[in-house]
Structures are given as C-alpha cells and as structure tokens.
Design a protein around this motif. Structure first.
Motif, PDB file in Angstrom:
ATOM      1  N   PRO A   1      65.175  16.851  -2.752  1.00  0.00           N
ATOM      2  CA  PRO A   1      65.793  16.551  -1.468  1.00  0.00           C
ATOM      3  C   PRO A   1      66.518  17.786  -0.938  1.00  0.00           C
ATOM      4  O   PRO A   1      67.012  18.611  -1.722  1.00  0.00           O
ATOM      5  N   ILE A   2      66.586  17.916   0.367  1.00  0.00           N
ATOM      6  CA  ILE A   2      67.245  19.084   0.957  1.00  0.00           C
ATOM      7  C   ILE A   2      68.676  19.201   0.458  1.00  0.00           C
ATOM      8  O   ILE A   2      69.174  20.311   0.201  1.00  0.00           O
ATOM      9  N   GLU A   3      69.376  18.090   0.278  1.00  0.00           N
ATOM     10  CA  GLU A   3      70.747  18.126  -0.226  1.00  0.00           C
ATOM     11  C   GLU A   3      70.830  18.836  -1.571  1.00  0.00           C
ATOM     12  O   GLU A   3      71.825  19.511  -1.873  1.00  0.00           O
ATOM     13  N   ALA A   4      69.795  18.700  -2.395  1.00  0.00           N
ATOM     14  CA  ALA A   4      69.814  19.325  -3.716  1.00  0.00           C
ATOM     15  C   ALA A   4      69.834  20.840  -3.610  1.00  0.00           C
ATOM     16  O   ALA A   4      70.475  21.519  -4.432  1.00  0.00           O
ATOM     17  N   TYR A   5      69.140  21.405  -2.619  1.00  0.00           N
ATOM     18  CA  TYR A   5      69.137  22.864  -2.463  1.00  0.00           C
ATOM     19  C   TYR A   5      70.518  23.363  -2.020  1.00  0.00           C
ATOM     20  O   TYR A   5      70.915  24.479  -2.371  1.00  0.00           O
ATOM     21  N   LEU A   6      71.222  22.543  -1.237  1.00  0.00           N
ATOM     22  CA  LEU A   6      72.575  22.920  -0.841  1.00  0.00           C
ATOM     23  C   LEU A   6      73.485  23.024  -2.060  1.00  0.00           C
ATOM     24  O   LEU A   6      74.348  23.913  -2.121  1.00  0.00           O
ATOM     25  N   ARG A   7      73.312  22.168  -3.017  1.00  0.00           N
ATOM     26  CA  ARG A   7      74.190  22.146  -4.195  1.00  0.00           C
ATOM     27  C   ARG A   7      73.693  23.050  -5.321  1.00  0.00           C
ATOM     28  O   ARG A   7      74.453  23.370  -6.237  1.00  0.00           O
ATOM     29  N   ARG A   8      72.415  23.463  -5.262  1.00  0.00           N
ATOM     30  CA  ARG A   8      71.839  24.258  -6.342  1.00  0.00           C
ATOM     31  C   ARG A   8      71.650  25.721  -5.968  1.00  0.00           C
ATOM     32  O   ARG A   8      71.716  26.606  -6.837  1.00  0.00           O
ATOM     33  N   ASN A   9      71.411  26.011  -4.690  1.00  0.00           N
ATOM     34  CA  ASN A   9      70.990  27.357  -4.289  1.00  0.00           C
ATOM     35  C   ASN A   9      71.871  28.000  -3.233  1.00  0.00           C
ATOM     36  O   ASN A   9      71.554  29.091  -2.765  1.00  0.00           O
TER      37      ASN A   9
ATOM     38  N   HIS B   1      75.507  32.209  14.692  1.00  0.00           N
ATOM     39  CA  HIS B   1      75.705  31.250  13.610  1.00  0.00           C
ATOM     40  C   HIS B   1      74.560  30.247  13.532  1.00  0.00           C
ATOM     41  O   HIS B   1      74.104  29.907  12.432  1.00  0.00           O
ATOM     42  N   TYR B   2      74.069  29.808  14.680  1.00  0.00           N
ATOM     43  CA  TYR B   2      72.855  28.999  14.660  1.00  0.00           C
ATOM     44  C   TYR B   2      71.695  29.796  14.071  1.00  0.00           C
ATOM     45  O   TYR B   2      70.900  29.264  13.289  1.00  0.00           O
ATOM     46  N   ASP B   3      71.589  31.060  14.441  1.00  0.00           N
ATOM     47  CA  ASP B   3      70.463  31.874  13.979  1.00  0.00           C
ATOM     48  C   ASP B   3      70.473  32.015  12.454  1.00  0.00           C
ATOM     49  O   ASP B   3      69.443  31.850  11.796  1.00  0.00           O
ATOM     50  N   ALA B   4      71.647  32.298  11.882  1.00  0.00           N
ATOM     51  CA  ALA B   4      71.737  32.438  10.425  1.00  0.00           C
ATOM     52  C   ALA B   4      71.450  31.119   9.731  1.00  0.00           C
ATOM     53  O   ALA B   4      70.739  31.072   8.719  1.00  0.00           O
ATOM     54  N   GLY B   5      72.000  30.028  10.255  1.00  0.00           N
ATOM     55  CA  GLY B   5      71.745  28.730   9.647  1.00  0.00           C
ATOM     56  C   GLY B   5      70.274  28.357   9.687  1.00  0.00           C
ATOM     57  O   GLY B   5      69.723  27.823   8.713  1.00  0.00           O
ATOM     58  N   ILE B   6      69.615  28.646  10.805  1.00  0.00           N
ATOM     59  CA  ILE B   6      68.193  28.347  10.926  1.00  0.00           C
ATOM     60  C   ILE B   6      67.378  29.168   9.934  1.00  0.00           C
ATOM     61  O   ILE B   6      66.409  28.663   9.341  1.00  0.00           O
ATOM     62  N   GLN B   7      67.745  30.418   9.713  1.00  0.00           N
ATOM     63  CA  GLN B   7      67.020  31.219   8.726  1.00  0.00           C
ATOM     64  C   GLN B   7      67.120  30.592   7.338  1.00  0.00           C
ATOM     65  O   GLN B   7      66.140  30.551   6.585  1.00  0.00           O
ATOM     66  N   PHE B   8      68.290  30.084   6.982  1.00  0.00           N
ATOM     67  CA  PHE B   8      68.430  29.416   5.689  1.00  0.00           C
ATOM     68  C   PHE B   8      67.560  28.170   5.629  1.00  0.00           C
ATOM     69  O   PHE B   8      66.849  27.937   4.640  1.00  0.00           O
ATOM     70  N   VAL B   9      67.591  27.344   6.680  1.00  0.00           N
ATOM     71  CA  VAL B   9      66.794  26.119   6.684  1.00  0.00           C
ATOM     72  C   VAL B   9      65.310  26.450   6.602  1.00  0.00           C
ATOM     73  O   VAL B   9      64.543  25.769   5.910  1.00  0.00           O
ATOM     74  N   ARG B  10      64.873  27.503   7.287  1.00  0.00           N
ATOM     75  CA  ARG B  10      63.469  27.914   7.197  1.00  0.00           C
ATOM     76  C   ARG B  10      63.103  28.276   5.755  1.00  0.00           C
ATOM     77  O   ARG B  10      62.018  27.927   5.283  1.00  0.00           O
ATOM     78  N   LEU B  11      63.980  28.986   5.059  1.00  0.00           N
ATOM     79  CA  LEU B  11      63.700  29.326   3.666  1.00  0.00           C
ATOM     80  C   LEU B  11      63.566  28.064   2.817  1.00  0.00           C
ATOM     81  O   LEU B  11      62.696  27.984   1.940  1.00  0.00           O
ATOM     82  N   VAL B  12      64.412  27.082   3.076  1.00  0.00           N
ATOM     83  CA  VAL B  12      64.295  25.815   2.348  1.00  0.00           C
ATOM     84  C   VAL B  12      62.955  25.158   2.647  1.00  0.00           C
ATOM     85  O   VAL B  12      62.194  24.795   1.733  1.00  0.00           O
ATOM     86  N   LEU B  13      62.632  24.986   3.932  1.00  0.00           N
ATOM     87  CA  LEU B  13      61.420  24.258   4.325  1.00  0.00           C
ATOM     88  C   LEU B  13      60.149  24.983   3.895  1.00  0.00           C
ATOM     89  O   LEU B  13      59.112  24.350   3.683  1.00  0.00           O
ATOM     90  N   ALA B  14      60.226  26.315   3.767  1.00  0.00           N
ATOM     91  CA  ALA B  14      59.069  27.098   3.322  1.00  0.00           C
ATOM     92  C   ALA B  14      58.843  27.012   1.815  1.00  0.00           C
ATOM     93  O   ALA B  14      57.891  27.606   1.299  1.00  0.00           O
ATOM     94  N   GLY B  15      59.711  26.301   1.106  1.00  0.00           N
ATOM     95  CA  GLY B  15      59.545  26.157  -0.343  1.00  0.00           C
ATOM     96  C   GLY B  15      60.047  27.334  -1.143  1.00  0.00           C
ATOM     97  O   GLY B  15      59.721  27.458  -2.334  1.00  0.00           O
TER      98      GLY B  15
ATOM     99  N   PHE C   1      77.522  21.240   8.498  1.00  0.00           N
ATOM    100  CA  PHE C   1      78.058  20.199   9.365  1.00  0.00           C
ATOM    101  C   PHE C   1      76.972  19.233   9.845  1.00  0.00           C
ATOM    102  O   PHE C   1      77.280  18.201  10.441  1.00  0.00           O
ATOM    103  N   TYR C   2      75.708  19.590   9.585  1.00  0.00           N
ATOM    104  CA  TYR C   2      74.595  18.712   9.956  1.00  0.00           C
ATOM    105  C   TYR C   2      73.716  18.400   8.746  1.00  0.00           C
ATOM    106  O   TYR C   2      72.536  18.116   8.893  1.00  0.00           O
ATOM    107  N   ALA C   3      74.316  18.415   7.566  1.00  0.00           N
ATOM    108  CA  ALA C   3      73.549  18.181   6.346  1.00  0.00           C
ATOM    109  C   ALA C   3      72.889  16.803   6.354  1.00  0.00           C
ATOM    110  O   ALA C   3      71.759  16.644   5.877  1.00  0.00           O
ATOM    111  N   GLU C   4      73.578  15.812   6.904  1.00  0.00           N
ATOM    112  CA  GLU C   4      72.998  14.468   6.935  1.00  0.00           C
ATOM    113  C   GLU C   4      71.739  14.424   7.793  1.00  0.00           C
ATOM    114  O   GLU C   4      70.763  13.727   7.466  1.00  0.00           O
TER     115      GLU C   4
END
Length: 327
Positions: free
Chosen positions: A246-254, A194-208, A229-232
C-alpha cells in the motif's frame, strides 16, 4: 543536545555562471532568489555561516547545492560537479565538527553522476545526494536516471528530494496571470516548488522504484512537500497502482521528513503520525529561512516531543540513517 540541520544550502560562482550561460536567469525564477544578503550568505562556507549557526543554535550543517543545481547544465557538468564537491570537502576538512555534505551530481549525464556519487561517498565521506526534481524534461522516475538510484541503493545512502521550479507549461497553466514578481513567487516558494517536489516523490512510488529498491531512503523537506497532508487521498490509488505494498507503507518504510525552517508544532505532529518519530529530521533551510534570535534551538526546546523523540529529531535519526554508509 546536538542539533544537525540537513537542508542547508550553498552556491558557487561557477555554478551561478553556468546557470546564466544556460539562460536560466530568464527561464527559472528561482535563479533570481540569490541576491542581496541571501547571495552573500549562500556563497559563504566560512565565518558568517558559522557565526549564524551559533546564533540560531545549530551545531552541524549538511551542505547542499541550492536549486536547480546542475539539473539544466550540460556543458562541462561532470568536471564542474567534481570541482564543487572537492571544494565542499575542503570546507569540511577545515571544520569537520560543523559541516557534512550531500553530493552535487552532473545529473544530465546519469552514468557519470552515479560514478561521482560513489566517489563522494567512498572517498570524500559525503552522506548522500540531493536531487532537484526533473532533469531537463525527464521526471526522476525516467529509466534514463536509473543508474543514479541503483548506485544510491547499493551505497545505502539517502536522497534528499528538493523542490525546483515547475516546467514552463505548468507555470503558464497554473501560476501565471499576475505580475511577473507574483507569478515567480507563486511558482516557486509560494506553492509551485512544493507541489513539484511532492509529485516527484509520488511518481517514484507509482513507478515501482521502492519495489525495485526496497531499502532506498528519500527525504522530503517542508514537512513532506504537501504529500503527507493528502496521504489518505493518495492511498485511494492502491486499487489501481499495482504496487507490492500500500502507498502508506512506502511513507513509513522509505520516507524521512524534515522541517526546512517551518517551525510549526502541528506540522511536526502530522508528519510524526504518518512516518513515525524515528523518521523526523531537523533542518533550517539556510539561508532562505534563516531568522535572527536562535529560532532553531528555541523550536527544538518547545516542539512538544518527549526527550527520546526530541533527540531523534535533533540528531540521532540522521546519524542512524547515515551510519550504515559503505566505505
């Protein structure tokens, strides 16, 4: 009320043999999870699966190859993916009201994977694809894999981002030191997946990725694979990330989020607060999370959502998400 489960797995003897030929049964503890009753159920796309769907109250399963799919298979993976997808299409043709599918892709060959995704969507009517994290040593944001995401964006189909086992170096550092059985569980279904999958998503966000493809839609299971659970804390990276939003925007848009058989109302509430009720999807994580006694329908009935939001969670959000597929 119709109930669609969007993370419901299968496996074929050919893919399991390819895992063994690649030595994955010794390298990846997730490969050993398909045994006993789980093995029988995951190999079946017919009578028992349909009977258990009826028992738990699920009307439709969106079928997907279980982890690690073809992410470590190189020899013959293009033809193998085609055979897998054609077999699933045949099962859908036999039961068109009960099954849909995510494409299985030969991701070690990204250009071929992009072509197979287009065939699956345009010809077979599949609803998108499931990716399982790293491809070999490459994270999903690696430039080599961009043809897959370009095709996903052009076809306007969703990607379900599924967990896979962390790399050996990560497992040695963080998930070892107990018995082999405990180490394997800790690195997979206990936490590591679960950490691994979440990190892959965050990497996609940070990579633009979502700045390049602003309409790209990803799905995370298990109520957001820890990320929500760690969005803040993730939002604190806004000052250094250099992204358009903002990173929060990608959570609500993508991002869409699904239950994956974790039927806990307070998890649903947290997910809904961050992504909105229109981005909640239902799933049972069959056969791994299957429990007797109608759990799926019972959770839907008792989840606490208002009727309109409940219908969205049960089926309408999925139908809206996949309703714009190009044909």
């Amino acid at each position: 009320m119709k109930l669609i489960g969007i993370e419901e797995h299968f496996l074929t003897p050919e893919v399991r043999a390819a895992w063994r030929a690649a030595g994955l049964d010794a390298l990846d503890p997730s490969v050993g999870h398909q045994s006993g009753v789980i093995e029988r159920r995951i190999m079946d796309i017919a009578s028992e699966r349909l009977a258990l769907m009826d028992e738990t109250g699920l009307d439709v399963q969106v079928l997907s190859m279980t982890t690690p799919a073809l992410h470590e298979v190189t020899e013959g993976s293009v033809d193998m993916a085609r055979r897998v997808n054609d077999g699933v299409a045949e099962a859908i043709a036999r039961h068109p009201d009960r099954f849909q599918a995510f494409a299985t892709l030969p991701v070690t060959e990204p250009e071929a994977a992009a072509r197979e995704l287009e065939r699956c969507v345009a010809t077979l009517g599949f609803k998108g694809t499931m990716l399982h994290g790293r491809v070999g040593a490459r994270n999903l944001d690696h430039p080599d894999l961009r043809p897959i995401f370009e095709t996903v964006a052009r076809l306007r189909v969703p990607v379900m981002l599924h967990p896979r086992t962390p790399s050996q170096a990560v497992r040695d550092a963080y998930y070892s030191g107990f018995s082999a059985e405990v180490d394997g569980a800790f690195a997979t279904f206990g936490l590591g997946w679960h950490y691994d999958a979440g990190i892959q998503f965050v990497r996609l966000v940070l990579a633009g990725t979502f700045d390049r493809f602003p309409d790209l839609q990803l799905i995370l299971g298990h109520w957001g694979e820890v990320v929500l659970f760690y969005a803040e804390r993730l939002a604190a990276m806004d000052r250094v990330a250099g992204l358009e939003q903002p990173i929060e925007a990608y959570l609500r848009r993508n991002l869409y989020v699904t239950s994956s058989g974790i039927f806990l109302p307070h998890y649903l509430e947290r997910a809904m607060a961050l992504v909105g009720p229109e981005r909640l999807l239902f799933s049972t994580d069959y056969p791994y999370q299957y429990r007797e006694g109608g759990d799926a329908r019972r959770f839907l009935d008792s989840c606490g959502l208002e009727e309109k939001e409940k219908a969205g969670f049960a089926y309408r959000n999925w139908e809206r998400l996949t309703g714009s597929l190009l044909r």
